[in-house]
Structures are given as structure tokens and as C-alpha cells.
Design an enzyme around this catalytic site. Structure first.
Site, mmCIF file in Angstrom:
data_model
loop_
_atom_site.group_PDB
_atom_site.id
_atom_site.type_symbol
_atom_site.label_atom_id
_atom_site.label_comp_id
_atom_site.label_asym_id
_atom_site.label_seq_id
_atom_site.Cartn_x
_atom_site.Cartn_y
_atom_site.Cartn_z
ATOM 1 N N SER A 50 82.728 106.865 86.702
ATOM 2 C CA SER A 50 83.712 105.797 86.590
ATOM 3 C C SER A 50 84.304 105.547 87.968
ATOM 4 O O SER A 50 84.390 106.472 88.792
ATOM 5 C CB SER A 50 84.834 106.206 85.632
ATOM 6 N N TYR A 106 91.851 111.353 81.963
ATOM 7 C CA TYR A 106 90.571 110.653 82.019
ATOM 8 C C TYR A 106 89.994 110.678 83.432
ATOM 9 O O TYR A 106 88.843 111.072 83.648
ATOM 10 C CB TYR A 106 90.765 109.212 81.538
HETATM 11 N N1 LIG Z 1 83.526 100.186 79.925
HETATM 12 C C1 LIG Z 1 84.060 100.480 81.074
HETATM 13 O O1 LIG Z 1 84.823 99.719 81.648
HETATM 14 C C2 LIG Z 1 83.786 101.776 81.738
HETATM 15 C C3 LIG Z 1 84.280 101.990 83.007
HETATM 16 C C4 LIG Z 1 84.040 103.197 83.624
HETATM 17 C C5 LIG Z 1 83.290 104.153 82.987
HETATM 18 N N2 LIG Z 1 82.808 103.922 81.742
HETATM 19 C C6 LIG Z 1 82.052 104.974 81.101
HETATM 20 O O2 LIG Z 1 80.877 104.460 80.520
HETATM 21 C C7 LIG Z 1 80.487 105.271 79.426
HETATM 22 C C8 LIG Z 1 80.153 104.381 78.255
HETATM 23 O O3 LIG Z 1 81.265 103.620 77.896
HETATM 24 P P1 LIG Z 1 81.179 102.250 77.110
HETATM 25 O O4 LIG Z 1 82.016 101.295 77.861
HETATM 26 O O5 LIG Z 1 79.793 101.879 76.836
HETATM 27 O O6 LIG Z 1 81.963 102.635 75.787
HETATM 28 P P2 LIG Z 1 81.542 102.581 74.264
HETATM 29 O O7 LIG Z 1 82.708 103.071 73.507
HETATM 30 O O8 LIG Z 1 81.012 101.232 73.950
HETATM 31 O O9 LIG Z 1 80.390 103.643 74.169
HETATM 32 C C9 LIG Z 1 80.636 105.016 74.183
HETATM 33 C C10 LIG Z 1 79.789 105.665 73.127
HETATM 34 O O10 LIG Z 1 79.926 107.056 73.238
HETATM 35 C C11 LIG Z 1 80.047 107.599 71.942
HETATM 36 N N3 LIG Z 1 80.771 108.848 72.005
HETATM 37 C C12 LIG Z 1 82.073 109.048 72.269
HETATM 38 N N4 LIG Z 1 82.356 110.344 72.201
HETATM 39 C C13 LIG Z 1 81.225 110.992 71.908
HETATM 40 C C14 LIG Z 1 80.884 112.344 71.703
HETATM 41 N N5 LIG Z 1 81.819 113.316 71.796
HETATM 42 N N6 LIG Z 1 79.619 112.651 71.405
HETATM 43 C C15 LIG Z 1 78.689 111.679 71.297
HETATM 44 N N7 LIG Z 1 78.956 110.392 71.461
HETATM 45 C C16 LIG Z 1 80.214 110.044 71.764
HETATM 46 C C17 LIG Z 1 80.758 106.567 71.139
HETATM 47 O O11 LIG Z 1 80.499 106.730 69.747
HETATM 48 C C18 LIG Z 1 80.189 105.280 71.709
HETATM 49 O O12 LIG Z 1 79.071 104.854 70.987
HETATM 50 C C19 LIG Z 1 81.642 106.227 79.199
HETATM 51 O O13 LIG Z 1 81.351 107.467 79.777
HETATM 52 C C20 LIG Z 1 82.771 105.584 79.928
HETATM 53 O O14 LIG Z 1 83.735 106.505 80.363
HETATM 54 C C21 LIG Z 1 83.058 102.749 81.114
#
Ligand SMILES: NC(=O)c1ccc[n+]([C@@H]2O[C@H](COP(=O)([O-])OP(=O)(O)OC[C@H]3O[C@@H](n4cnc5c(N)ncnc54)[C@H](O)[C@@H]3O)[C@@H](O)[C@H]2O)c1
Ligand SMILES: [Zn+2]
Length: 702
Positions: free
Chosen positions: A578, A591
Site C-alpha cells: 500500500s 493498518y
Molecule cells: N483499494 C485500495 O485503495 C487499496 C490501496 C492500498 C492497498 N490495497 C490493498 O489491496 C489489497 C486488496 O484490496 P481490495 O481493494 O481489492 O479490497 P477488497 O475488499 O475488494 O478485496 C479484499 C479481499 O480479501 C478478502 N479477505 C479479507 N480478509 C481475508 C482473510 N483474512 N483471509 C482471506 N481473504 C480475506 C476479502 O474477502 C476480499 O475478497 C489489500 O491488501 C489492500 O490492503 C488496496
């Protein structure tokens, strides 16, 4: 086995029955009737194996040039599957021109040359290539002809007792021709045989299958089905009350799926070559009956019979001693020995103009008590090879029940495998997509970034396991991808990355379903927001459990699988980090610091993985709002609150304006960076971070 244990009876042959529907047939044109009959035959796996066989009808058509009525042979074209083909799967050729080809034929040496004439007989500019079996259909003087390779028929065709059984079952109504490789010469032999034996209603082709005919589409279909049922019933009578293959020597191991998951990545690791292999495991009743039997080693060594089986499964399977599966040196040596045997076969059989030797790794690996594992450069081919070997097992069971099983002669097998026209077909095939042969596991695969990443990898040919704790969501994403990319290439594992056992089970699934792992995308994540004084231990731990420990647990479970790929160019781990793992964030210390921990874990693993050929890199997203489920929840409101704006459109605009490039960041943008780091395009990069955030100076890495 104690005296009271009943001896398991041999598995029976399936007995097909007619599925013809007069109501459906009534509305069909003659060509559609041919298609209907073909689909009925091909979609019934009790009738024929995948792709198996070909069908034809001689129909009256209007010549597009002269307007005159002409006889046209509609015959299943080269490639494809009669079960799922459409009308455009048929080649159409002028029957008169096909018959005229005989002027160019002077003997068996002309078989290859005759294939070159077929396109000259094309009717109506139909681009579908005519198959090698076209002369079988054109030279027979019957309106409707079926040629199929069902197990029960090949069992007769590949047995020393087959000719006598044919006589016994059909009493002269079905003829018998000795083995001859498909081609024009076989067509001439068949035509002459039928002329000399006008009473026959079909002919068994030794080592191969059957060809039969009738005056209408329905009669032909029902004739074919009846002949197969006759053969199956006959064999079932012979098999009744006895175990197959001289009885059981080794019982099915109750732990066989666990054993397969452990064994497959190791075998895959030793199968070095141009591309990684995909594996397919089966412990179906056929496989277990055969590999556990007394006759197993003897029959396996003989190889397969029908050319259809043989082309998919290679000359013979590799058999393993189930007591030595833990011994890597043994496995490596067995695979090396197989390659030597294959090279020796090539050396013995090759002709002056044979194409160069192809991949010498085994396709079929058989393990008593465990089952059948097949390997190929893509999952569908691996699965089909397994299914074809299943057909071969059925053939051997039936053949041995009425005599001795006869495998294809080695030189004949070679001439089919290295047939120049087959080689030309291979050369014409488009280059495989860059990730064909690769296996990836994406945690959080049901989420926005995870699913977009999986799609990107699938699009370029990888097989993907989606691992997510949300069972309904992950199944929905899987089934969507199965429709889009094919059911063979994607699996779902319900897995919470904070649970050690569930993580292990997800990687075992990757090993058992595909054969191992090349790419791990650690992405499952959550987000939370709270000022320090409101950060509870529970909130702190939740972030660390998923984002730090979860990344550690998935990496640790992936490690032994990834290490196996060193000799094949190595493996790749990509962490989704991130921006907040690099740049400090207000009101998100749990976080952001957990993300920083994961980023540093990646660097440590890059160091530790390098000697094993494992690369570890990070993609840092920021503000991926569309498609992300994180941004559906409280995080959205909290971040909006932290920036003092509303959580709707204004939020997206806020992040856009905050970026240096003033652009939205989409899940697909993250997926593209993951793709680069997962693929060999970044083969020389490890320990890196790529920011995909539309530009954020605070997050510049240094
Ligand atoms: N969306 C953003 O702006 C952003 C920014 C920086 C980092 N990220 C990172 O990207 C990654 C994906 O995020 P996203 O935006 O696609 O979110 P999202 O919520 O759409 O997807 C995350 C997925 O992870 C699954 N998940 C959560 N906890 C879990 C666990 N303990 N075991 C198994 N599965 C689990 C959820 O069910 C979900 O399907 C994350 O690591 C997030 O921190 C996202
Ligand atoms: Zn055939």
C-alpha cells in the site's frame, strides 16, 4: 486380504441406448440431421471418447457455380469434437471429385500425397479442412456413415480374441480388417472388403474402432448405438463375477489425495523442459482398479492401442513404486529414465525425414493405491490425457477378458506420432500465451484487486487458484472466470489467511488440482481507520493478523512449492502492499504499520528466496476506489471524515486531485503491475516496489 473379503468384481462397460428424438429430428434439414446425430453420439461418453470419431452424410446440394444438383460429402472436419461441433465443423466436398482421386493413387506410399488432394475437392469454398479419415467415408457407397472409437469396441479391436468375439456377437454381419494406419489405403481396403462381403453392416478396424452405415441418419445412429451396446453387453457377460486384471494386489490408499498433493509438485519440478507442466490427478474407480491390480505392471508397459489414446498419452506411462514416493532421488531418476527410454524409442523408430524429437517427459504417471496423474503444458490437455488413459484402461480390461490385450506396434505408433502431416499441424499452431504452464494462487481473489489480477493472469494462459475467506464471493468469481476462461483453469479455495491449516489446505489444493505453484499473489487485505488513542488491541491485532501474519503464512506455505521450480526459471511472489506502507497516514497507524511490516517481509524474503530462484516484489496501490470492497464499507466514511469531505463522488474526486497525474487508479492498473512482476518480463527483478498510485511524492521509494 482375509478369506471373507469379497473379491471386487470388474467394473462393467456402460451400455448406451438410443437418445434419438423424432420430434426434434422432424424439423431438421439433412445437414442438421447429420449434426444432430453427431452431437448425440459425441456427447454421450458411453458411446465415444472426447473428440472421438467422425460422421458423414452424402447429400444433394446445388452447385453455386452451375446451379446443377451435385452430390456432396459432409464429413466431420479435422480437429474438434463431434459432441460439441456445429455445422461449420463439417468439411464439404464434391463426392464425384473425391471418387476421381483414385487416379492419383498407386499404393500405400501415396497416403500422404492423397491428403494434399482433398482441398481440391472442396465444395462451396468451405474453409474447414477435411480430415485424414475422409477417404473412409467417401469410398464407401453408403449415404450415412459413422466411425467411432468407444471403449467396448476397441476392447474387441485390441484383443487377441477380438475377431472370434466379433463373429460370436454378430455372426458375420460385422466384418474385420487388420490394423492399418488411417489414410487413403485404409479407405481402399475397406471399400474392397465391403464389395467382397456385401452382407456386412459394418467393419471392425483392428486396434482402432468401428465403421458402420445405414440409409438414414436415424438408422445410422441407432445402428451405431446398438453395435456398441452389443459389444458392451458381451464384455460384461465375460467380466461378470470376476475381478479385472487378475485381481487386486494393492488396495486404494485412504490418504491418496494427500499423497497426490505432495507428489505432484515434486514430479513437476523434475520435468524440466521448454515449459512448465500442468498436472491432473484422478483417483476414479477405473484408475484405482487398474493401478492396484496384479496385472498392472505388465499391461502398463505395453502402452495404449487406439491411435486416439496413444497420441494423447505417449508410448507408455511411467509407473512408480508407492513405497518410495518420499524419495526425491528416486523420483528424479525415474523421470530421467523415462526420458532416456523415450529417446531410445525415437532413435529406434525414426526415419530419414522424421521431425526432431519432441518433449520426452512422461505424460501419464501411475501409482498403485494412489491413482493416475497426467502432465501436459496446459490443464485441458493434461485432463484429456488422463481421460484417454481411462479409456485405455477400459480397453485393456475388456480385451483381457476375451483374450490378450494387443498394444499398438512400436513403429506404427512412432509413424503416427511423428507423421509429417501431424508435424505440419503442430507447426501451424499459434505460439502459446506467455503464462501457459504457470500456476498462480491469489489470496483475496474474490476482491477488487485480487479478481482483476487473477483475470489478468488467466488471460495470458495461467491457471489460478482464488483463495478468499468469503465463500460465496469466491465461488461467484470462480464461476464467472470458468465461463470466461474455461472450467479447467480456475479453482476456488475458501481460506482465511490468518488460519494456518486453511492456508495449507489452499496450497495443497493448488498442488493437487494443478501440480504445484509458480506465482503467489499475497493480496487478501482489510483496511481500518482510527486515531491512536482509539486503536484497540483488537483492531491492532486484526490488521497485523491479516496483513502481516497472513502474508507470512501464505508465503511460508507457498515456499516449498515455489522452490521446486528453480530449474525451470524460478518462481515469483508479489505482495500487494500500500502507499501507506511507505508514506505515513493519519488515523490509520495499525493498518499502515502492518502494511510496512509486510513490505519489509517482502525484502527479507527476496533475500532468502534468491538462492532458490524465488523473486519477491511489491506493488503499492493507492486509492483504488472503483471495484474495491474495502471502499464499500466503513473505510470510505472514515477516510472521507479524515479528509473532511463527503464519502460519495467527492471522495473519488478528492483522491484524483490528490494524485500527481490527476487520474483514477483502477484494479486493472494494479493487475498490470502484478502481471509484470509475476511474469518472466521481470525475471531480473527482486526486492522491488512498484507504486501504482497515479503519482504520490510522499510514497516515492528511496
Ligand atoms: N483499494 C485500495 O485503495 C487499496 C490501496 C492500498 C492497498 N490495497 C490493498 O489491496 C489489497 C486488496 O484490496 P481490495 O481493494 O481489492 O479490497 P477488497 O475488499 O475488494 O478485496 C479484499 C479481499 O480479501 C478478502 N479477505 C479479507 N480478509 C481475508 C482473510 N483474512 N483471509 C482471506 N481473504 C480475506 C476479502 O474477502 C476480499 O475478497 C489489500 O491488501 C489492500 O490492503 C488496496
Ligand atoms: Zn478413427
Amino acid at each position: 486380504m482375509n478369506a471373507h473379503t469379497p473379491i471386487a468384481a470388474a467394473l462393467p462397460f456402460a451400455v448406451p441406448s438410443s437418445r434419438w428424438d423424432d420430434v426434434i429430428a422432424a424439423s431438421l434439414s439433412p445437414a442438421e440431421l447429420l449434426l444432430y446425430r453427431s452431437n448425440l453420439l459425441g456427447s454421450d461418453l458411453t458411446v465415444t471418447n472426447f473428440g472421438g470419431g467422425n460422421t458423414s452424410a452424402k447429400l444433394e446440394e446445388l452447385d453455386p457455380l452451375t446451379g446443377a444438383k451435385v452430390e456432396v460429402l459432409w464429413v466431420k472436419g479435422s480437429g474438434g469434437d463431434i459432441g460439441s461441433m456445429k455445422l461449420d465443423g463439417f468439411a464439404t466436398l464434391y463426392q464425384a471429385k473425391l471418387l476421381g482421386l483414385e487416379a492419383h493413387y498407386s499404393g500405400p506410399d501415396d497416403d500422404d500425397k492423397m491428403v494434399g488432394f482433398l482441398p481440391h475437392c472442396t465444395f462451396n469454398l468451405n474453409g474447414r479442412a477435411a480430415s485424414i479419415d475422409t477417404p473412409l467415408h467417401s469410398l464407401l457407397p453408403f449415404a450415412h456413415v459413422d466411425h467411432v472409437h468407444p471403449d467396448a469396441i476397441i476392447a474387441l479391436a485390441a484383443s487377441s480374441g477380438g475377431q472370434a468375439a466379433t463373429q460370436e456377437i454378430w455372426g458375420g454381419r460385422i466384418g474385420w480388417l487388420p490394423w492399418k494406419r488411417p489414410g487413403y489405403t485404409l479407405g481402399v481396403m475397406l471399400r474392397d472388403y465391403v464389395k467382397a462381403n456385401p452382407q456386412v453392416e459394418g467393419v471392425m478396424l483392428a486396434g482402432h474402432g468401428i465403421i458402420c452405415w445405414a440409409d438414414s441418419a436415424k438408422a445410422c445412429y441407432e445402428h451405431t448405438v446398438k453395435l456398441i451396446a452389443d459389444a458392451a453387453n458381451y464384455l460384461n457377460r465375460k467380466l461378470a463375477g470376476k475381478p479385472a486384471f487378475a485381481g487386486q494386489a494393492i488396495a486404494a490408499n485412504p490418504d491418496r489425495t494427500v499423497i497426490a498433493a505432495d507428489l505432484m509438485p515434486r514430479l513437476r519440478g523434475f520435468m524440466t523442459g521448454a515449459r512448465q507442466k500442468l498436472g491432473h490427478f484422478s483417483d476414479d474407480a477405473e484408475a484405482l482398479e487398474f493401478v492396484g491390480s496384479v496385472d498392472f505392471e505388465r499391461l502398463a508397459a505395453l502402452g495404449t492401442s487406439c491411435p486416439d489414446h496413444f497420441l494423447r498419452t505417449k508410448i507408455a506411462p511411467l509407473t512408480l513404486d508407492p513405497t518410495r514416493l518420499q524419495d526425491d532421488a528416486y523420483l528424479e531418476e525415474k523421470i530421467a529414465d523415462y526420458r532416456k527410454l523415450y529417446a531410445a524409442y525415437y532413435g529406434r523408430c525414426k526415419r530419414a525425414n522424421s521431425p526432431a524429437m519432441r518433449d520426452s517427459n512422461p505424460v501419464v504417471v501411475l501409482v498403485p493405491g494412489v491413482g493416475r496423474i497426467t502432465f501436459a503444458t496446459d490443464k485441458t490437455t493434461a485432463r484429456l490425457a488422463g481421460e484417454f488413459y481411462g479409456n485405455a484402461i477400459n480397453v485393456m480390461r475388456g480385451a483381457e477378458a476375451i483374450g490378450e490385450y494387443i498394444a499398438l506396434d512400436e513403429q506404427e505408433a512412432f509413424d503416427i506420432e511423428y507423421w509429417l502431416l501431424e508435424e505440419a499441424k503442430l507447426q501451424r499452431m499459434p505460439a502459446p500465451k506467455p503464462l501457459v504452464g504457470k500456476i498462480a494462487l491469489v489470496t483475496g481473489g474474490a476482491g477488487g484487486i485480487g479478481a482483476a489480477t487473477a483475470a489478468r493472469l488467466l488471460r495470458d494462459g495461467a491457471c489460478v487458484v482464488l483463495a478468499d475467506r468469503d465463500a460465496a464471493a469466491v465461488e461467484e468469481v470462480r464461476s464467472g472466470f470458468a465461463r470466461q476462461f474455461g472450467k479447467d483453469v480456475v479453482r476456488a479455495a475458501v481460506c482465511d489467511v490468518t488460519d494456518e491449516a486453511q492456508v495449507q489446505a489452499a496450497f495443497d489444493l493448488a498442488a493437487r488440482e494443478f501440480g504445484g505453484l509458480d506465482i503467489l499473489v499475497a493480496n487478501a487485505g482489510i483496511a481500518s481507520s482510527a486515531p491512536l488513542e482509539e486503536t484497540t488491541i483488537e483492531l491492532w491485532n486484526r490488521n497485523y493478523d491479516v496483513l502481516a501474519q497472513g502474508y507470512f503464512l501464505t508465503s511460508r506455505a507457498a515456499w516449498p512449492l515455489l522452490k521446486r521450480m528453480k530449474a525451470q526459471g524460478g518462481a515469483s511472489v508479489v505482495f500487494i502492499g500500500s502507499k501507506n506502507g511507505v508514506a505515513a497516514a493519519t488515523n490509520a497507524s495499525a493498518y499502515a504499520s502492518a502494511k510496512a511490516a509486510a513490505n519489509h517481509l517482502a525484502r527479507c524474503l527476496a533475500l532468502e528466496g534468491a538462492p532458490h530462484g524465488i523473486r519477491v516484489n511489491v506493488v503499492n496501490p493507492d486509492a483504488v476506489i472503483k471495484g474495491s470492497r474495502i471502499w464499500d464499507g466503513d473505510w470510505r466514511k472514515e477516510r472521507a471524515g479524515a479528509h473532511g469531505i463527503d464519502s460519495g463522488k467527492e471522495l473519488e474526486e478528492h483522491y484524483r486531485q490528490r494524485s500527481m497525474l490527476k487520474r483514477d487508479v483502477l484494479p486493472e492498473d494494479i493487475a498490470e503491475a502484478v502481471y509484470f512482476l509475476a511474469s518472466d518480463m521481470s525475471a531480473k527483478s527482486t526486492g522491488n516496489m512498484i507504486n501504482v498510485d497515479a503519482g504520490n511524492a510522499q510514497a516515492f521509494t528511496r
